[in-house]
Design a protein around this motif. Structure first.
Motif, short mmCIF file in Angstrom:
data_model
loop_
_atom_site.label_atom_id
_atom_site.label_comp_id
_atom_site.label_asym_id
_atom_site.label_seq_id
_atom_site.Cartn_x
_atom_site.Cartn_y
_atom_site.Cartn_z
N VAL A 157 -23.88 30.90 24.79
CA VAL A 157 -24.46 29.65 25.32
C VAL A 157 -24.84 28.48 24.05
O VAL A 157 -24.75 28.98 22.65
CB VAL A 157 -26.51 30.52 25.32
N LEU A 158 -24.13 27.78 24.30
CA LEU A 158 -24.46 26.34 23.83
C LEU A 158 -25.08 25.59 24.58
O LEU A 158 -25.60 25.30 24.97
CB LEU A 158 -23.28 25.96 23.71
N ALA A 159 -25.61 24.48 23.18
CA ALA A 159 -26.26 22.72 23.49
C ALA A 159 -25.52 21.92 22.82
O ALA A 159 -24.62 21.88 21.76
CB ALA A 159 -27.75 23.57 22.26
N LEU A 160 -25.95 21.46 24.70
CA LEU A 160 -24.47 20.62 24.34
C LEU A 160 -25.69 19.77 23.62
O LEU A 160 -26.58 18.80 24.07
CB LEU A 160 -24.28 20.21 25.41
N ALA A 213 -20.66 20.71 19.11
CA ALA A 213 -21.39 21.59 20.64
C ALA A 213 -21.75 22.58 19.70
O ALA A 213 -21.23 22.99 18.59
CB ALA A 213 -20.85 22.72 21.58
N GLU A 214 -23.11 23.17 19.75
CA GLU A 214 -23.76 24.38 18.86
C GLU A 214 -24.03 25.80 19.45
O GLU A 214 -24.60 25.45 20.60
CB GLU A 214 -24.98 24.20 18.43
N GLY A 234 -24.58 17.05 30.47
CA GLY A 234 -25.70 16.22 29.47
C GLY A 234 -26.41 16.77 28.41
O GLY A 234 -25.33 17.42 27.24
N ASP A 235 -27.30 16.21 28.36
CA ASP A 235 -28.43 16.98 27.30
C ASP A 235 -29.07 18.81 27.64
O ASP A 235 -29.87 18.11 28.27
CB ASP A 235 -29.29 15.92 26.44
#
Length: 396
Positions: free
Chosen positions: A284-287, A293-294, A254-255
């Motif tokens: 590490v990705l921010a979803l 993804a970042e 999710g977030d």
């Protein structure tokens, strides 16, 4: 009395938890120490020796009770241990409650080199040992192969390095001790086999592929469930399969934050999520739903992963070996796993083809924390596609 040799590479695995990979060369070793790395090779060698003292079948029972204790069937008889001084072996022997006979001392113990490993192996083997235990990684196995120069001496690796693509290592330090005890007991059920000495092909890595190069073979006691297989090459899989895995991962996370272990499969999953990650590191990705993804951390070590906050963790097993934790991803340490939430936040991703290539052998754990390994062990879902999972066994 049986005679066992032990040679420890004291810096093997030093760069694992700080995200440096191997520690070949003094510069990388010094950098790892500056980042707070702590040597673990000696502790893991001592764990193998303690299991050896207990005798075959005394641990998890993987070898059963069909063979006698060490010392050629004389229960309680301890082998003579021939080793190198200090951190290259004697310290581990003392920690295991055994007595060492030292036959080699490095000139500068805090700056041991491959030349010290070569000299120590030759000095130990010259004493006529029944088994040589090497505590290190693939580079150490290559040094042992060179030092033996074709001489026949049974060898068994205690896994203390980062990658360990070779097939000469026990699946864990305790497993190495179990196998050594069974071999020294002269059990007819344990025979030698020629096991591959492999190491990562740096030319292939620079081309964006993880591949291993074969350097030769060493004779190793053959206990398939306790001695690891060699790493085999694997591809990321068909785009539709990887895309399905990525979609399933995105829905579950999710977030939030997702820590991705190394490998071709996880890199392909990241690409399907819209991110470019490293092939051999932990990123590490921010979803965010509906957005690419970042990447928020690249090649993160243990401390950086802890500082990032609670993450989901996605890992893919090593092709051919089946290792999920403890090979090439030591940054995802017991502390990181516990901080993330353990089993509940661990996502195992694998194409059906790669899972089938294991031939039913379980996925493997070697985190260095026996309590955590016990918590993680058992059957767990493996994500193989969109809305597709397979229950698969995870063990030590």
């Amino acid at each position: 009395m049986t005679r066992i040799g032990l040679v420890v590479n004291p810096v093997a695995g030093l760069g694992g938890r700080v995200g440096l990979g191997g520690t070949d060369g003094q510069e990388r070793r010094h950098r790892a120490l500056a980042l707070g790395a702590r040597p673990l090779a000696g502790e893991r060698a001592a764990a193998a020796l303690r299991e050896l003292r207990a005798g075959p079948g005394a641990g998890a029972g993987a070898l059963g009770g069909a063979v006698a204790g060490p010392g050629g069937g004389r229960p309680g008889a301890e082998p003579e241990v021939v080793t190198a001084a200090g951190a290259m072996g004697a310290d581990s022997v003392a920690a295991a409650g055994l007595t060492a006979r030292v036959v080699y001392a490095p000139g500068a113990e805090d700056e041991t080199s491959a030349e010290d490993t070569l000299a120590a192996v030759r000095a130990v083997v010259a004493e006529g040992v029944d088994l040589l235990l090497l505590a290190g990684g693939d580079g150490t196995a290559r040094d042992v192969l060179t030092a033996l120069g074709g001489a026949h001496c049974p060898v068994l690796g205690v896994p203390t390095g980062v990658k360990m693509h070779s097939a000469v290592f026990g699946v864990s330090p305790r497993a190495a001790g179990e196998v050594a005890a069974a071999w020294l007991a002269r059990s007819g059920s344990v025979r030698l086999r020629d096991a591959e000495v492999m190491d990562r092909d740096e030319d292939e890595l620079r081309a964006g592929r993880v591949a291993s190069r074969l350097y030769g073979w060493l004779p190793v006691p053959d206990v398939p469930v306790r001695v690891q297989q060699r790493k085999t090459g694997s591809t990321a899989g068909a785009p539709e399969a990887v895309g399905g895995i990525a979609a399933e991962v995105a829905e579950r996370v999710g977030d939030g934050l997702l820590a991705l272990g190394p490998g071709s499969t996880t890199r392909a999953v990241a690409a399907a999520l819209g991110a470019d990650v490293s092939l051999t590191g932990v990123d590490v990705l921010a979803l965010r739903p509906g957005r690419p993804a970042e990447v928020v951390l690249r090649d993160a070590g243990e401390e950086a992963l802890l500082a990032a906050g609670p993450c989901w963790i996605a890992l893919s097993p090593i092709g051919g070996q089946g290792f999920l934790l403890g090979r090439g991803n030591q940054q995802i340490s017991p502390r990181v796993l516990r901080a993330a939430g353990g089993r509940e936040r661990l996502l195992v991703v694998c194409t059906e083809q790669k899972l089938a290539s294991l031939g039913g052998r379980p996925l493997l754990l070697d985190t260095g924390d026996e309590a955590l390994d016990a918590e993680l062990a058992g059957h767990l879902p493996v994500i193989t596609g969109r809305r597709r999972t397979s229950l698969y066994r995870l063990t030590t």
